[in-house]
Design a protein around this motif. Structure first.
Motif, PDB file in Angstrom:
ATOM      1  N   LEU A 180       0.870  -1.180   0.000  1.00 56.28           N
ATOM      2  CA  LEU A 180       0.000   0.000   0.000  1.00 56.28           C
ATOM      3  C   LEU A 180       0.907   1.229   0.000  1.00 56.28           C
ATOM      4  O   LEU A 180       1.675   1.442   0.938  1.00 56.28           O
ATOM      5  CB  LEU A 180      -0.887  -0.024   1.245  1.00 56.28           C
ATOM      6  CG  LEU A 180      -1.797   1.181   1.471  1.00 56.28           C
ATOM      7  CD1 LEU A 180      -2.814   1.307   0.342  1.00 56.28           C
ATOM      8  CD2 LEU A 180      -2.521   1.062   2.810  1.00 56.28           C
ATOM      9  N   ASP A 181       0.821   2.013  -1.078  1.00 59.22           N
ATOM     10  CA  ASP A 181       1.734   3.140  -1.297  1.00 59.22           C
ATOM     11  C   ASP A 181       1.165   4.433  -0.705  1.00 59.22           C
ATOM     12  O   ASP A 181      -0.055   4.593  -0.588  1.00 59.22           O
ATOM     13  CB  ASP A 181       1.933   3.308  -2.816  1.00 59.22           C
ATOM     14  CG  ASP A 181       3.186   4.086  -3.171  1.00 59.22           C
ATOM     15  OD1 ASP A 181       3.951   4.462  -2.257  1.00 59.22           O
ATOM     16  OD2 ASP A 181       3.403   4.304  -4.374  1.00 59.22           O
ATOM     17  N   ASP A 182       2.039   5.347  -0.327  1.00 61.81           N
ATOM     18  CA  ASP A 182       1.659   6.690   0.113  1.00 61.81           C
ATOM     19  C   ASP A 182       0.677   6.692   1.277  1.00 61.81           C
ATOM     20  O   ASP A 182      -0.226   7.537   1.337  1.00 61.81           O
ATOM     21  CB  ASP A 182       1.025   7.496  -1.040  1.00 61.81           C
ATOM     22  CG  ASP A 182       1.964   7.688  -2.221  1.00 61.81           C
ATOM     23  OD1 ASP A 182       3.159   7.403  -2.076  1.00 61.81           O
ATOM     24  OD2 ASP A 182       1.490   8.127  -3.284  1.00 61.81           O
ATOM     25  N   PHE A 183       0.828   5.754   2.224  1.00 61.90           N
ATOM     26  CA  PHE A 183      -0.131   5.710   3.327  1.00 61.90           C
ATOM     27  C   PHE A 183      -0.097   7.004   4.134  1.00 61.90           C
ATOM     28  O   PHE A 183       0.966   7.527   4.461  1.00 61.90           O
ATOM     29  CB  PHE A 183       0.126   4.525   4.268  1.00 61.90           C
ATOM     30  CG  PHE A 183      -0.845   4.528   5.423  1.00 61.90           C
ATOM     31  CD1 PHE A 183      -2.157   4.151   5.232  1.00 61.90           C
ATOM     32  CD2 PHE A 183      -0.453   4.997   6.678  1.00 61.90           C
ATOM     33  CE1 PHE A 183      -3.078   4.212   6.273  1.00 61.90           C
ATOM     34  CE2 PHE A 183      -1.369   5.059   7.726  1.00 61.90           C
ATOM     35  CZ  PHE A 183      -2.684   4.668   7.516  1.00 61.90           C
ATOM     36  N   ALA A 235       9.318   3.092   5.411  1.00 66.82           N
ATOM     37  CA  ALA A 235       9.173   4.545   5.532  1.00 66.82           C
ATOM     38  C   ALA A 235       9.799   5.192   4.307  1.00 66.82           C
ATOM     39  O   ALA A 235      10.938   4.908   3.951  1.00 66.82           O
ATOM     40  CB  ALA A 235       9.862   5.038   6.799  1.00 66.82           C
ATOM     41  N   GLU A 236       9.022   6.037   3.636  1.00 71.75           N
ATOM     42  CA  GLU A 236       9.472   6.687   2.406  1.00 71.75           C
ATOM     43  C   GLU A 236      10.014   8.086   2.669  1.00 71.75           C
ATOM     44  O   GLU A 236       9.648   8.721   3.659  1.00 71.75           O
ATOM     45  CB  GLU A 236       8.292   6.860   1.443  1.00 71.75           C
ATOM     46  CG  GLU A 236       7.698   5.598   0.909  1.00 71.75           C
ATOM     47  CD  GLU A 236       6.742   5.935  -0.236  1.00 71.75           C
ATOM     48  OE1 GLU A 236       7.201   5.889  -1.385  1.00 71.75           O
ATOM     49  OE2 GLU A 236       5.576   6.256   0.024  1.00 71.75           O
ATOM     50  N   GLY A 237      10.822   8.568   1.759  1.00 73.82           N
ATOM     51  CA  GLY A 237      11.282   9.954   1.811  1.00 73.82           C
ATOM     52  C   GLY A 237      12.239  10.245   2.951  1.00 73.82           C
ATOM     53  O   GLY A 237      12.325  11.384   3.424  1.00 73.82           O
TER      54      GLY A 237
END
Ligand code: C2E
Ligand code: CA
Ligand code: CA
Ligand code: CA
Length: 279
Positions: A180-183, A235-237
């Motif tokens: 699930l992207d961009d949660f 965790a992105e970014g």
């Protein structure tokens, strides 16, 4: 106002010109031929284990090398592709390239299993043939130890939730991992989203911005809730050492962002994995 045609200049995308503008019409026409002309490629951003720092896999990000515009980022052409139905071919091409790459890495680096995570748009998901398409790609490029993963945003899911649950269950049964992207950018609760058969939750990079005082508590509760639902957390970014340390301490499983590296071409990505294989 910007000129419609920038000559040899690299011109930013103008949303105001979206509808029927010559610029977009031209882009769309160019995009139609981009696949057969070999202008579409994938770059690979490392995703590392939060505890050891080892590369666990990559997110595949699409690039369009336009003869005049240079490297066009997906934020500029995915929307055009989605509005013109080109996204079907483009998305299938991305999955095919990623699966091919995985097979190559599996042969070259059998002792370093990695995953490659490919972005899938809601427009692809709703097509009748999506599951068959994925099955065909996996049959042509079988994986034994390496894993193909697909990423879907919450907004994509909500276009057609009942149908999407069924599609995702079928795709998962083929051996594909689901992320699930961009949660955190949508409005759904994690318990609602748990109706979908995801393996991985990716926390949107907007959480990395140093804003509200409650951020750390919020991040921690997302990580804990995801784990309670048996989801692995990426965790992105993640851009700086402070965030890396904080997320590792909170128990986030994987990290992605400029701190793990900019997206790489396939050779550089493979070299990164090869360096990690114990001699
Ligand atoms: P995304 O799925 O959220 O992908 C992550 C984006 O964040 C990438 O931008 C990546 O280069 C950028 N990024 C990575 N680390 C950092 C960081 O530390 N800080 C910041 N500020 N940014 C970071 P990119 O490659 O321009 O892709 C943008 C979006 O385009 C992607 O967002 C995804 O939604 C879409 N996209 C990319 N490739 C594909 C594709 O093959 N198919 C589809 N449907 N969409 C794609
Ligand atoms: Ca993504
Ligand atoms: Ca994302
Ligand atoms: Ca920061």
């Amino acid at each position: 106002q910007a000129k419609r045609f920038g000559g040899d200049r690299v011109e930013p995308f103008r949303p105001a010109f979206r509808d029927g503008s010559a610029n977009v019409v031209q882009m769309e026409a160019d995009l139609h031929r981009a696949i057969e002309r070999g202008q579409i490629s994938l770059v690979y951003q490392p995703i590392i284990r939060a505890d050891t720092g080892d590369v666990a896999g990559f997110e595949a990000l699409m690039r369009w090398n336009h003869p005049r515009r240079g490297d066009v980022p997906p934020s500029e052409f995915i929307t055009i592709a989605e509005r013109s139905d080109l996204i079907g071919d483009l998305g299938a091409h991305a999955l095919e390239m990623a699966a091919m790459q995985l097979m190559e890495w599996e042969t070259a680096l059998p002792d370093a299993p990695v995953f490659v995570s490919v972005n899938v748009s809601s427009h692809q998901l709703v097509r009748r043939d999506f599951t068959n398409q994925v099955a065909g790609i996996l049959a042509r490029h079988p994986q034994r130890t390496h894993t193909l993963r697909i990423e879907i945003t919450e907004t994509s899911l909500m276009q057609n939730p009942e149908q999407n649950v069924r599609v995702l269950e079928r795709v998962k049964a083929l051996g594909v991992d689901l992320a699930l992207d961009d949660f955190g950018t949508g409005y759904s609760s994690l318990s609602y989203l748990s109706r979908f058969p995801f393996d991985v939750l990716k926390i949107d990079r907007s959480f990395m911005q140093p804003v509200s005082t409650g951020r750390d508590a919020l991040l921690k509760s997302i990580v804990d809730m995801a784990h309670a639902l048996s989801l692995t957390v990426v965790a992105e970014g993640v851009e700086d050492e402070d965030d890396r340390a904080l997320l590792a301490e909170m128990g986030a499983d994987y990290l992605q962002g400029f701190i793990t590296g900019q997206p790489l071409d396939p050779e550089a990505a493979a070299a990164l994995v090869a360096r990690q294989v114990p001699a």
